[in-house]
Motif scaffolding. Structure first.
Motif, PDB file in Angstrom:
ATOM      1  N   GLU A  13       0.964  -1.163  -0.010  1.00 62.20           N
ATOM      2  CA  GLU A  13       0.176   0.037  -0.016  1.00 62.20           C
ATOM      3  C   GLU A  13       0.912   1.242  -0.168  1.00 62.20           C
ATOM      4  O   GLU A  13       1.944   1.247   0.499  1.00 62.20           O
ATOM      5  N   PRO A  14       0.478   2.426  -0.414  1.00 62.17           N
ATOM      6  CA  PRO A  14       1.052   3.665  -0.319  1.00 62.17           C
ATOM      7  C   PRO A  14       1.665   3.969   1.161  1.00 62.17           C
ATOM      8  O   PRO A  14       0.916   3.484   2.035  1.00 62.17           O
ATOM      9  N   ALA A  17      -1.151   5.066   3.570  1.00 60.60           N
ATOM     10  CA  ALA A  17      -2.228   4.008   4.089  1.00 60.60           C
ATOM     11  C   ALA A  17      -1.887   3.679   5.315  1.00 60.60           C
ATOM     12  O   ALA A  17      -0.895   3.716   5.975  1.00 60.60           O
ATOM     13  N   ASN A  21      -0.046  -3.306   4.209  1.00 60.79           N
ATOM     14  CA  ASN A  21      -0.524  -4.352   3.326  1.00 60.79           C
ATOM     15  C   ASN A  21      -2.212  -4.610   3.878  1.00 60.79           C
ATOM     16  O   ASN A  21      -2.150  -5.073   5.070  1.00 60.79           O
ATOM     17  N   ALA A  22      -3.067  -4.417   2.873  1.00 60.09           N
ATOM     18  CA  ALA A  22      -4.517  -4.408   3.480  1.00 60.09           C
ATOM     19  C   ALA A  22      -4.974  -5.916   3.517  1.00 60.09           C
ATOM     20  O   ALA A  22      -6.183  -6.245   4.055  1.00 60.09           O
TER      21      ALA A  22
END
Ligand code: ZN
Length: 159
Positions: A13-14, A17, A21-22
């Motif tokens: 993720e940016p 965020a 890592n979502a």
């Protein structure tokens, strides 16, 4: 400030965020979390390094709560405020019923965290806005009004 990950892997993720890592594990926890990079943590800790916290629920008011005045009811009922905590200096804070209901309502579970996260808290206590409770299987707030204390203390996580 550059952010690193617990896993040591590059973030998916940016940088802005809330997690690198979502993806989530089966228990509801994200697979990876941001931490301060090792060089930043090496600059020194402002709190002890502690690896476990207990979900005790939200803290109660520090000062006595009073009922709302008729004028306050008129102005603030739409926000759900039901009580007012009056500080000695004349300031104060409105409380919602939802917040009152959460006082002391933690599940009592002790959750352990990876060393890199423990050290991130010790270097920068307000780095995180929430943390995972293994008992509840979800992320809940930390900080002065958060729901966790460091294991064996009355000190709120994130303060
Ligand atoms: Zn819990």
């Amino acid at each position: 400030m550059t952010r690193c990950t617990v896993s040591g892997q590059a973030a998916v993720e940016p940088e802005d965020a809330s997690v690198p890592n979502a993806a989530k594990r089966s228990d509801g926890q994200f697979v990876d979390h941001w931490v301060l990079c090792e060089t930043e943590r090496a600059k020194g800790f402002v709190r002890p390094v502690r690896d476990g916290y207990v979900h005790v629920g939200a803290p109660g008011a520090k000062f006595p709560l009073r009922e709302l005045t008729p004028e306050e009811h008129e102005r603030y009922d739409r926000f759900g405020y039901v009580k007012f905590e009056a500080y000695p200096d004349g300031a104060g804070m409105f409380w919602t019923q939802d917040r009152l209901d959460k006082i002391g309502k933690g599940c009592g579970t002790r959750t352990l965290m990876p060393q890199a996260i423990a050290e991130t808290y010790a270097r920068k206590p307000d780095y995180y806005g929430s943390t995972f409770c293994c008992g509840c299987g979800k992320y809940l707030p930390v900080g002065s009004y958060g729901e966790f204390v460091w294991d064996g203390t009355a000190e709120r996580v994130g303060t």
